[in-house]
Design a protein around this motif. Structure first.
Motif, PDB file in Angstrom:
ATOM      1  N   ALA A  30     -72.615 -97.382 -63.677  1.00  0.00           N
ATOM      2  CA  ALA A  30     -71.172 -97.493 -63.459  1.00  0.00           C
ATOM      3  C   ALA A  30     -70.428 -97.353 -64.782  1.00  0.00           C
ATOM      4  CB  ALA A  30     -70.834 -98.819 -62.784  1.00  0.00           C
ATOM      5  N   THR A  31     -70.948 -97.965 -65.824  1.00  0.00           N
ATOM      6  CA  THR A  31     -70.341 -97.838 -67.151  1.00  0.00           C
ATOM      7  C   THR A  31     -70.367 -96.384 -67.612  1.00  0.00           C
ATOM      8  OG1 THR A  31     -70.956-100.097 -67.732  1.00  0.00           O
ATOM      9  CG2 THR A  31     -70.496 -98.606 -69.560  1.00  0.00           C
ATOM     10  N   GLU A  32     -71.473 -95.700 -67.374  1.00  0.00           N
ATOM     11  CA  GLU A  32     -71.567 -94.286 -67.746  1.00  0.00           C
ATOM     12  C   GLU A  32     -70.542 -93.447 -66.991  1.00  0.00           C
ATOM     13  OE1 GLU A  32     -73.570 -92.826 -70.224  1.00  0.00           O
ATOM     14  OE2 GLU A  32     -73.640 -94.960 -70.690  1.00  0.00           O
ATOM     15  N   LEU A  33     -70.368 -93.721 -65.695  1.00  0.00           N
ATOM     16  CA  LEU A  33     -69.376 -92.978 -64.916  1.00  0.00           C
ATOM     17  C   LEU A  33     -67.969 -93.237 -65.443  1.00  0.00           C
ATOM     18  CD1 LEU A  33     -70.696 -93.406 -61.251  1.00  0.00           C
ATOM     19  CD2 LEU A  33     -70.718 -91.332 -62.657  1.00  0.00           C
TER      20      LEU A  33
ATOM     21  N   LYS B 220     -67.224 -93.930 -68.589  1.00  0.00           N
ATOM     22  CA  LYS B 220     -67.144 -93.177 -69.846  1.00  0.00           C
ATOM     23  C   LYS B 220     -66.911 -91.695 -69.592  1.00  0.00           C
ATOM     24  CE  LYS B 220     -70.215 -96.111 -72.604  1.00  0.00           C
ATOM     25  NZ  LYS B 220     -71.549 -96.169 -73.251  1.00  0.00           N
ATOM     26  N   GLN B 221     -67.469 -91.183 -68.509  1.00  0.00           N
ATOM     27  CA  GLN B 221     -67.322 -89.767 -68.155  1.00  0.00           C
ATOM     28  C   GLN B 221     -65.993 -89.483 -67.459  1.00  0.00           C
ATOM     29  OE1 GLN B 221     -70.712 -88.906 -65.651  1.00  0.00           O
ATOM     30  NE2 GLN B 221     -72.181 -89.393 -67.268  1.00  0.00           N
ATOM     31  N   GLY B 222     -65.236 -90.525 -67.144  1.00  0.00           N
ATOM     32  CA  GLY B 222     -63.975 -90.349 -66.447  1.00  0.00           C
ATOM     33  C   GLY B 222     -64.128 -90.059 -64.958  1.00  0.00           C
ATOM     34  N   ARG B 223     -65.282 -90.396 -64.401  1.00  0.00           N
ATOM     35  CA  ARG B 223     -65.555 -90.133 -62.987  1.00  0.00           C
ATOM     36  C   ARG B 223     -65.360 -91.384 -62.125  1.00  0.00           C
ATOM     37  NH1 ARG B 223     -71.374 -87.719 -62.936  1.00  0.00           N
ATOM     38  NH2 ARG B 223     -70.878 -87.365 -60.747  1.00  0.00           N
TER      39      ARG B 223
ATOM     40  N   LEU C  72     -64.590-104.285 -57.270  1.00  0.00           N
ATOM     41  CA  LEU C  72     -64.399-103.053 -56.507  1.00  0.00           C
ATOM     42  C   LEU C  72     -64.697-101.866 -57.403  1.00  0.00           C
ATOM     43  CD1 LEU C  72     -63.381-101.891 -53.746  1.00  0.00           C
ATOM     44  CD2 LEU C  72     -61.168-101.622 -54.874  1.00  0.00           C
ATOM     45  N   TRP C  73     -65.549-100.987 -56.932  1.00  0.00           N
ATOM     46  CA  TRP C  73     -65.885 -99.781 -57.676  1.00  0.00           C
ATOM     47  C   TRP C  73     -65.239 -98.608 -56.998  1.00  0.00           C
ATOM     48  CZ3 TRP C  73     -71.818-100.240 -58.997  1.00  0.00           C
ATOM     49  CH2 TRP C  73     -72.002-101.286 -59.897  1.00  0.00           C
ATOM     50  N   GLU C  74     -64.493 -97.794 -57.780  1.00  0.00           N
ATOM     51  CA  GLU C  74     -63.759 -96.659 -57.239  1.00  0.00           C
ATOM     52  C   GLU C  74     -64.022 -95.424 -58.082  1.00  0.00           C
ATOM     53  OE1 GLU C  74     -59.611 -98.027 -55.605  1.00  0.00           O
ATOM     54  OE2 GLU C  74     -59.915 -98.961 -57.586  1.00  0.00           O
ATOM     55  N   ILE C  75     -64.343 -94.344 -57.409  1.00  0.00           N
ATOM     56  CA  ILE C  75     -64.540 -93.086 -58.133  1.00  0.00           C
ATOM     57  C   ILE C  75     -63.206 -92.338 -58.188  1.00  0.00           C
ATOM     58  CG2 ILE C  75     -67.006 -92.844 -57.681  1.00  0.00           C
ATOM     59  CD1 ILE C  75     -66.300 -90.900 -55.407  1.00  0.00           C
ATOM     60  N   ILE C  76     -63.134 -91.422 -59.125  1.00  0.00           N
ATOM     61  CA  ILE C  76     -61.915 -90.621 -59.312  1.00  0.00           C
ATOM     62  C   ILE C  76     -62.170 -89.227 -58.752  1.00  0.00           C
ATOM     63  CG2 ILE C  76     -60.377 -89.614 -61.024  1.00  0.00           C
ATOM     64  CD1 ILE C  76     -61.038 -92.057 -62.786  1.00  0.00           C
TER      65      ILE C  76
ATOM     66  N   TYR D  50     -72.576 -92.222 -58.028  1.00  0.00           N
ATOM     67  CA  TYR D  50     -71.348 -91.507 -57.671  1.00  0.00           C
ATOM     68  C   TYR D  50     -71.404 -91.055 -56.208  1.00  0.00           C
ATOM     69  CZ  TYR D  50     -67.448 -88.248 -57.860  1.00  0.00           C
ATOM     70  OH  TYR D  50     -66.265 -87.599 -57.617  1.00  0.00           O
ATOM     71  N   ASN D  51     -72.546 -90.488 -55.819  1.00  0.00           N
ATOM     72  CA  ASN D  51     -72.696 -89.999 -54.444  1.00  0.00           C
ATOM     73  C   ASN D  51     -72.659 -91.133 -53.423  1.00  0.00           C
ATOM     74  OD1 ASN D  51     -72.809 -87.314 -55.227  1.00  0.00           O
ATOM     75  ND2 ASN D  51     -75.016 -87.364 -55.501  1.00  0.00           N
ATOM     76  N   ILE D  52     -73.218 -92.273 -53.769  1.00  0.00           N
ATOM     77  CA  ILE D  52     -73.181 -93.432 -52.858  1.00  0.00           C
ATOM     78  C   ILE D  52     -71.742 -93.894 -52.668  1.00  0.00           C
ATOM     79  CG2 ILE D  52     -73.752 -95.892 -52.684  1.00  0.00           C
ATOM     80  CD1 ILE D  52     -76.069 -94.139 -51.845  1.00  0.00           C
TER      81      ILE D  52
END
Length: 88
Positions: free
Chosen positions: A56-59, A61-64, A84-88, A11-13
């Motif tokens: 990434a799958t865990e994030l 699932k956590q909605g992050r 593409l990986w995108e955080i919320i 997430y931090n990366i």
């Protein structure tokens, strides 16, 4: 470093990369940031590339992190494009 640490580190990366990045860019930055810790992490050193995908799958699932597109719902609402990986 343990596998359980990876979701927060990932997430931090992604956050550091501006909130979204292509997967290979994330891997490259993760290695640049954590190579020494990974080298000292035992088996995780050999599996980290796979384990980052798990994180990434865990994030998701956590909605992050935005969900990935699926065959059933390609380019669905609020999904990240393939690779593409995108955080919320």
């Amino acid at each position: 470093m343990r596998k359980e640490d990876l979701p927060d580190l990932l997430y931090n990366i992604i956050k550091k990369l501006g909130g979204s990045a292509i997967m290979m860019e994330v891997f490259r930055e993760f290695w640049n940031e954590y190579d020494i810790e990974l080298q000292k992490s035992g088996d995780l050193f050999y599996t980290w590339n796979y384990d980052i995908r798990w994180a990434a799958t865990e994030l998701r699932k956590q909605g992050r992190m935005k969900p990935a597109g699926t065959k059933e719902n390609p380019r669905g609402l609020n999904e990240s494009p393939k690779g593409l990986w995108e955080i919320i």
